[in-house]
Design an enzyme around this catalytic site. Structure first.
Site, PDB file in Angstrom:
ATOM      1  N   ASP A 115       0.784  -1.232   0.000  1.00  0.00           N
ATOM      2  CA  ASP A 115       0.000   0.000   0.000  1.00  0.00           C
ATOM      3  C   ASP A 115       0.823   1.293   0.000  1.00  0.00           C
ATOM      4  O   ASP A 115       1.747   1.436   0.816  1.00  0.00           O
ATOM      5  CB  ASP A 115      -0.888   0.061   1.246  1.00  0.00           C
ATOM      6  CG  ASP A 115      -1.740  -1.163   1.442  1.00  0.00           C
ATOM      7  OD1 ASP A 115      -1.724  -2.054   0.591  1.00  0.00           O
ATOM      8  OD2 ASP A 115      -2.433  -1.226   2.482  1.00  0.00           O
ATOM      9  N   GLU A 160     -10.761  -1.582   3.635  1.00  0.00           N
ATOM     10  CA  GLU A 160      -9.427  -1.106   3.972  1.00  0.00           C
ATOM     11  C   GLU A 160      -9.142   0.229   3.297  1.00  0.00           C
ATOM     12  O   GLU A 160      -9.835   0.637   2.368  1.00  0.00           O
ATOM     13  CB  GLU A 160      -8.360  -2.122   3.525  1.00  0.00           C
ATOM     14  CG  GLU A 160      -8.409  -3.444   4.269  1.00  0.00           C
ATOM     15  CD  GLU A 160      -7.237  -4.344   3.913  1.00  0.00           C
ATOM     16  OE1 GLU A 160      -6.536  -4.776   4.839  1.00  0.00           O
ATOM     17  OE2 GLU A 160      -7.038  -4.616   2.708  1.00  0.00           O
TER      18      GLU A 160
END
Length: 524
Positions: free
Chosen positions: A52, A225
């Site tokens: 990420d 998320e």
């Protein structure tokens, strides 16, 4: 005599060491970012694992990209924050690791902001950077760190965590923080299971729960998320705005596995209200490899852009993609806009940042106003070869017909990736396959599609790198991002038409140069 011999031996030794260093660094520099599948104009770590994007913030002329990083291997493991800095989001300077695990746990995803008014008290009345992240240890909790030297070094707040773990919520992570002008406070969007929880603060340290959103809304196939929250003008009108809440899901996305969705609505500083029906799903990207999308904080108002980067990968196979020295890359930066579609609804549109023009190298092919028939031989792109390039085209269908492009093609290797439009299905698609030699996942092969109805003109902008393809269609209303892993020999292109003819209003192909400079290494 003995002293002279020792001096000569010492000189020989020094010359040998320097020569060895020079040779080694020459070899390394020649290999720098040239490994098989290595992206040439997308960000990827020098080595080891990346996932990420985190802490994306603009401050004093620099774009900061932090990212989930395992410095110990090429698979997901104990998470740190890797770090890179850029003046233009094109060329990136690798920096030392910013945040390391400690007694509270490893360093999961989060965001960063500029504390312009020193609300935190960390900057002695000045301003600086504050990172907000998830500590993953005994439960997941939110912590902060701050930098007084433009992000070069970081100090964790001694009172961490600033939001303790909740024993009733297993997945409690990925804080995205922004300053809300109307209420003059900091707001945090936090993923919690399959919903988003909002918190407010005056100082980035003391947080209070405000509200939550998401139960039963949108795609619920996997845990939520990496939220993002921002306000955008509609059709460029600053007096007419909406809020966008971007949320990723770990499984059950449109192309299988992980992916990104968004909601459009109102946010008053306390709660988010979606304009969509609960069952509606808005996908940010229709490909398999656009996840954990985050936008930059604090881009100057005179710039006016909301710029987003995502992780190009999918949790179905992320640990197994066939790269060696590194694993994981970022999408090319995109401008995110809200526009009214032809159907009259408000949607997110995306386009590559204009800085792409700075690495446009050579025009490989260009035609205008040319009719191409299914029976035409040879293929009009027969003499074009490219593996790192952009393609823009406007194709007119005067009758029902299927057409498209085949890229990274090789008859010898039996490889190709197809970007096509099927009039019979009224859909744009990317079809990819993995070679027998590099087979690594049963989830990789596939045909990823998006519906484009009642159109007779298809506008398309394609970015192709060594191991990825990003397709922006209809001025960015629809996007498909996919990883691909063709042989280095696969550089052919083809334009095909099935059962009819099309008018190519325009078609242009330009090569793109690498953003990674060879010979970057100094002697010492």
């Amino acid at each position: 005599m003995r002293k002279k011999s020792l001096i000569i031996m010492s000189l020989v030794l020094i010359v040998g060491i320097v020569s060895a260093v020079l040779i080694n660094r020459y070899i390394v520099s020649k290999k720098y970012y040239t490994e098989e599948y290595r992206p040439q104009f997308h960000f990827s770590p020098e080595k080891n694992w990346m996932n990420d994007p985190n802490g994306m913030v603009y401050y004093e002329g620099e774009y900061h990209l932090f990212y989930q990083h395992n410095p110990h291997g090429t698979e997901w493991g104990p998470m740190y924050w890797g770090h890179a800095i850029s003046k233009d989001m094109i060329e990136w300077e690798h920096r030392p690791i910013a945040l390391e695990p400690d007694e509270l746990g490893t360093i999961f995803s989060g965001s960063a902001v500029v504390d312009w008014n020193d609300t935190s008290g960390f900057f002695d009345g000045g301003h600086g950077l504050v990172a907000i992240f998830t500590h993953n240890g005994e439960g997941q909790k939110q912590s902060i760190a701050y930098s007084k030297d433009k992000g070069r070094t970081w100090e964790k707040y001694e009172g961490n965590p600033v939001i303790p773990s909740d024993p009733d919520i297993r997945d409690f992570r990925d804080p995205k923080v922004l300053w809300h002008d109307k209420t003059e406070k900091w707001v945090m969007a936090l993923a919690a299971g399959k919903k988003i929880m909002f918190y407010g603060s005056d100082n980035l340290i003391d947080w209070e729960f405000l509200s939550e959103f998401g139960e039963g809304a949108g795609a619920q196939g996997g845990v939520w998320e990496c939220p993002d929250l921002f306000e955008l003008p509609i059709d460029g009108d600053p007096n007419n705005t909406k809020w966008v809440l971007q949320v990723d899901i770990g499984d059950g996305a449109i192309a299988g596995g992980s992916g990104a969705q968004y909601f459009i609505g109102e946010f008053d500083g306390t709660s988010f209200v979606s304009d969509d029906n609960p069952e509606d799903i808005n996908w940010l990207d229709y490909g398999a490899d656009f996840y954990a999308a985050q936008s930059f904080s604090d881009i100057p108002s005179e710039d006016g852009r909301r710029i987003m980067i995502a992780w190009m990968n999918n949790w179905l196979y992320a640990n197994r993609i066939p790269t060696e020295e590194w694993r994981g890359a970022a999408s090319f930066p995109r401008v995110i806009e809200l526009k009214t579609s032809k159907k009259g609804d408000i949607k997110v549109f995306q386009k590559p940042i204009k800085e792409l023009d700075t690495i446009t190298k050579t025009e490989l092919f260009k035609i205008e106003n040319q009719v191409v028939k299914a029976s035409d031989i040879p293929n009009i792109l027969e003499d074009v070869e490219a593996d790192v390039f952009q393609l823009t085209a406007e194709i007119v269908m005067e009758e029902p017909v299927n057409f498209g492009f085949k890229v990274r093609k090789s008859e010898e290797e039996g490889e190709e990736t197809v970007i096509g439009y099927s009039h019979s299905e009224q859909e744009l698609f990317v079809k990819r396959t993995q070679s027998d030699d590099d087979y690594f996942s049963p989830y990789f092969n596939g045909r990823h599609t998006v519906s484009i109805e009642d159109e007779n003109i298809i506008k398309i902008h394609i970015l192709v790198d060594k191991s990825s393809i990003e397709v922006f269609a209809q001025n960015g209303e629809f996007v498909i991002t996919d990883l691909i892993f063709p042989s280095g020999k696969s550089k052919g292109l083809e334009f095909y038409v099935e059962n009819g003819e099309v008018l190519i209003n325009s078609l242009e192909i330009k090569s793109l140069q690498s953003i990674w400079k060879k010979g970057m290494f100094s002697i010492f």
